[in-house]
Design an enzyme around this catalytic site. Structure first.
Site, PDB file in Angstrom:
ATOM      1  N   GLY A 142      -3.242   2.481  -4.702  1.00 40.78           N
ATOM      2  CA  GLY A 142      -3.812   3.425  -3.746  1.00 40.78           C
ATOM      3  C   GLY A 142      -3.015   3.461  -2.459  1.00 40.78           C
ATOM      4  O   GLY A 142      -1.854   3.066  -2.413  1.00 40.78           O
ATOM      5  N   LEU A 165      -1.952   6.100  -1.043  1.00 41.75           N
ATOM      6  CA  LEU A 165      -0.827   6.889  -1.545  1.00 41.75           C
ATOM      7  C   LEU A 165       0.000   7.516  -0.423  1.00 41.75           C
ATOM      8  O   LEU A 165      -0.535   7.970   0.586  1.00 41.75           O
ATOM      9  CB  LEU A 165      -1.346   8.017  -2.446  1.00 41.75           C
ATOM     10  N   GLY A 167       6.061   8.491  -1.595  1.00 42.22           N
ATOM     11  CA  GLY A 167       6.724   7.734  -2.667  1.00 42.22           C
ATOM     12  C   GLY A 167       5.896   7.798  -3.947  1.00 42.22           C
ATOM     13  O   GLY A 167       6.407   8.108  -5.031  1.00 42.22           O
ATOM     14  N   HIS A 168       4.586   7.535  -3.817  1.00 44.18           N
ATOM     15  CA  HIS A 168       3.719   7.616  -4.996  1.00 44.18           C
ATOM     16  C   HIS A 168       3.697   9.049  -5.542  1.00 44.18           C
ATOM     17  O   HIS A 168       3.717   9.270  -6.751  1.00 44.18           O
ATOM     18  CB  HIS A 168       2.269   7.251  -4.632  1.00 44.18           C
ATOM     19  N   GLN A 185      -2.881 -10.291  -8.068  1.00 48.38           N
ATOM     20  CA  GLN A 185      -1.448 -10.334  -7.756  1.00 48.38           C
ATOM     21  C   GLN A 185      -1.198 -10.722  -6.297  1.00 48.38           C
ATOM     22  O   GLN A 185      -0.056 -10.769  -5.856  1.00 48.38           O
ATOM     23  CB  GLN A 185      -0.761  -9.017  -8.112  1.00 48.38           C
ATOM     24  N   GLY A 215       8.468   2.565  -8.858  1.00 53.82           N
ATOM     25  CA  GLY A 215       9.448   2.864  -7.813  1.00 53.82           C
ATOM     26  C   GLY A 215      10.505   1.771  -7.706  1.00 53.82           C
ATOM     27  O   GLY A 215      10.230   0.592  -7.936  1.00 53.82           O
ATOM     28  N   GLU A 216      11.704   2.189  -7.327  1.00 50.74           N
ATOM     29  CA  GLU A 216      12.805   1.222  -7.177  1.00 50.74           C
ATOM     30  C   GLU A 216      12.697   0.385  -5.915  1.00 50.74           C
ATOM     31  O   GLU A 216      13.453  -0.553  -5.736  1.00 50.74           O
ATOM     32  CB  GLU A 216      14.157   1.964  -7.173  1.00 50.74           C
ATOM     33  N   ASP A 219      10.284  -1.594  -5.211  1.00 53.96           N
ATOM     34  CA  ASP A 219       9.889  -2.902  -5.749  1.00 53.96           C
ATOM     35  C   ASP A 219      10.858  -3.224  -6.884  1.00 53.96           C
ATOM     36  O   ASP A 219      10.499  -3.208  -8.064  1.00 53.96           O
ATOM     37  CB  ASP A 219       8.436  -2.844  -6.251  1.00 53.96           C
ATOM     38  N   GLN A 268      10.084  -6.088  -9.214  1.00 62.63           N
ATOM     39  CA  GLN A 268       8.928  -5.751 -10.054  1.00 62.63           C
ATOM     40  C   GLN A 268       9.346  -4.881 -11.233  1.00 62.63           C
ATOM     41  O   GLN A 268       8.885  -5.064 -12.361  1.00 62.63           O
ATOM     42  CB  GLN A 268       7.870  -5.039  -9.208  1.00 62.63           C
TER      43      GLN A 268
END
Ligand code: PAF
Length: 300
Positions: A31, A33, A36-37, A61, A155-156, A158, A161
Site C-alpha cells: 500500500g 501507493l 512507482g507502484h 517481514q 520494482g528494481e 528493491d 528483493q
C-alpha cells in the site's frame, strides 16, 4: 476496480476470469501507493487481462516493531489511485482486483515456514534485517498460491528483493514470470518510496543528494577503483551535513548504513570492475535520514 478482503472471494473471482480465458498478473504491494507502484500496475495491465494488486502491510517481514507501526497505511487513498488508473487504462471496466486482507486472513495459523537464500541474503539488507527476506518470501508465496498469476511485477529499487524472489521461484518451481520494472524517480531524482511521505520538509529537500551522489559515483567508476568509489559515496553522504550546514538544521544528517558494489546477478561484492564484466555491477545503498531508512540503486 473490485475490492476483495477474503482469500475465498478473490480466488473465486480469479477462477472466473481464468475460466473466460483471461490472463492474470499480480502486483504485490504494502500500500501507500505512489507512481512507482502505478508503473507496475500499468505494466501488468499491458501484459495481462486482469491485474490483482495486493495491499497488505506484511508484519512478518519487519524485524523492527517501530518500523512496522510507522509504516504508512492509506487504503482509501490507494483505492482512489487504483480507480483513477483503471479509468485511464480501460474506462468502466473491472479489470483491477484490489486484495486488502487482514493479518488474520493472510495468516490464519501462526507462520512456521522459513526460507533461506544462501549468499544472496548474506549481504546488504540481509544482515541488517534478520528474517526480513524469509518474511517477504512467505507472503509472496502465499499470494502466488492464492492468485496463481501468469506474471508477477516487482520494482528494481528493491534490487536484492528482486533477486530473492527470482531465487524463490527457482526453489518452489512455480511457472510464474517475474517482471522487473525500473525505478521511478521524482523530478529531483529521489527514488519514489512509500517511506518518503515520512520525511520532514527539510529532509525531503536534501534527500535527492542520495541519487545525485550515486550518479556521480557511476561517473567516477569509469576511472576509479571499486573501493575508492565505495569510500567516496559513504564519505560524501556521511559528511553532507558538514559541507552543507545551512541545509541541515537541527542535527539533520545522512547516516549511510551501507553502500555495496555487487555483481548484478549474484549480488556478491566485487573487488574489481572486471569481476562483474559479464553480469554487470550495481551499487546498492541504505541511508538513514530523519529517522527514515531509504534505499536506492545505481547501475554501473
Ligand atoms: O516490496 C514490497 O512492498 C514488499 O516487500 C512486498 C513484495 C509487497 C511483500 O510484502
Amino acid at each position: 476496480m473490485q475490492k476483495f478482503t477474503t482469500v475465498a472471494s478473490l480466488k473465486q473471482a480469479v477462477a472466473n476470469a481464468k475460466s473466460e480465458g483471461k490472463t492474470v498478473g499480480l502486483v504485490p504491494t504494502m500500500g501507500a501507493l505512489h507512481e512507482g507502484h502505478l508503473s507496475l500496475i500499468r505494466k501488468a495491465k499491458e501484459q495481462n487481462d486482469i491485474v490483482v494488486v495486493s495491499l497488505f502491510v506484511n508484519p512478518i517481514q519487519f524485524n523492527n516493531k517501530e518500523d512496522l507501526a510507522k509504516y504508512p497505511r492509506t487504503v482509501d487513498a490507494d483505492c482512489e489511485k487504483i480507480e483513477k488508473l483503471e479509468n485511464e487504462l480501460q474506462p468502466g471496466s473491472n479489470v483491477i482486483f484490489a486484495f486488502i486482507p487482514s493479518v488474520e486472513e493472510m495468516y490464519p495459523e501462526p507462520v512456521k515456514d522459513e526460507y533461506h537464500f544462501g549468499p544472496l541474503e548474506e549481504v546488504m539488507e540481509g544482515p541488517q534485517r534478520p528474517g526480513h527476506f524469509s518474511g517477504v518470501a512467505v507472503v509472496v508465496r502465499r499470494l502466488f498460491d492464492i492468485v496463481e498469476p501468469k506474471r508477477a511485477y516487482f520494482g528494481e529499487k528493491d534490487y536484492q528483493q528482486l533477486a530473492i524472489i527470482r531465487n524463490l521461484i527457482e526453489q518452489i518451481k512455480y511457472p510464474i514470470e517475474i517482471v522487473a520494472c525500473p525505478i521511478v524517480r521524482a523530478d529531483d531524482g529521489l527514488a519514489l518510496s512509500s517511506r518518503n511521505m515520512r520525511l520532514s520538509p527539510e529532509a525531503r529537500a536534501i534527500a535527492p543528494a542520495i541519487n545525485a551522489t550515486l550518479e556521480q559515483a557511476a561517473e567516477m567508476a569509469e576511472c576509479e577503483d571499486v573501493d575508492d568509489v565505495k569510500e567516496w559515496v559513504m564519505d560524501t553522504l556521511g559528511s553532507f551535513h558538514e559541507v552543507n550546514a545551512e541545509q541541515c538544521p537541527n542535527g539533520l544528517k545522512f547516516e549511510p548504513e551501507y553502500f555495496e558494489i555487487v555483481n548484478a546477478k549474484t549480488l556478491q561484492p566485487i573487488e574489481n570492475w572486471e569481476d562483474a564484466a559479464e553480469d554487470g555491477a550495481v551499487g546498492c545503498i541504505a541511508v538513514w535520514l530523519d529517522g527514515v531508512r531509504l534505499i536506492d540503486v545505481v547501475k554501473f
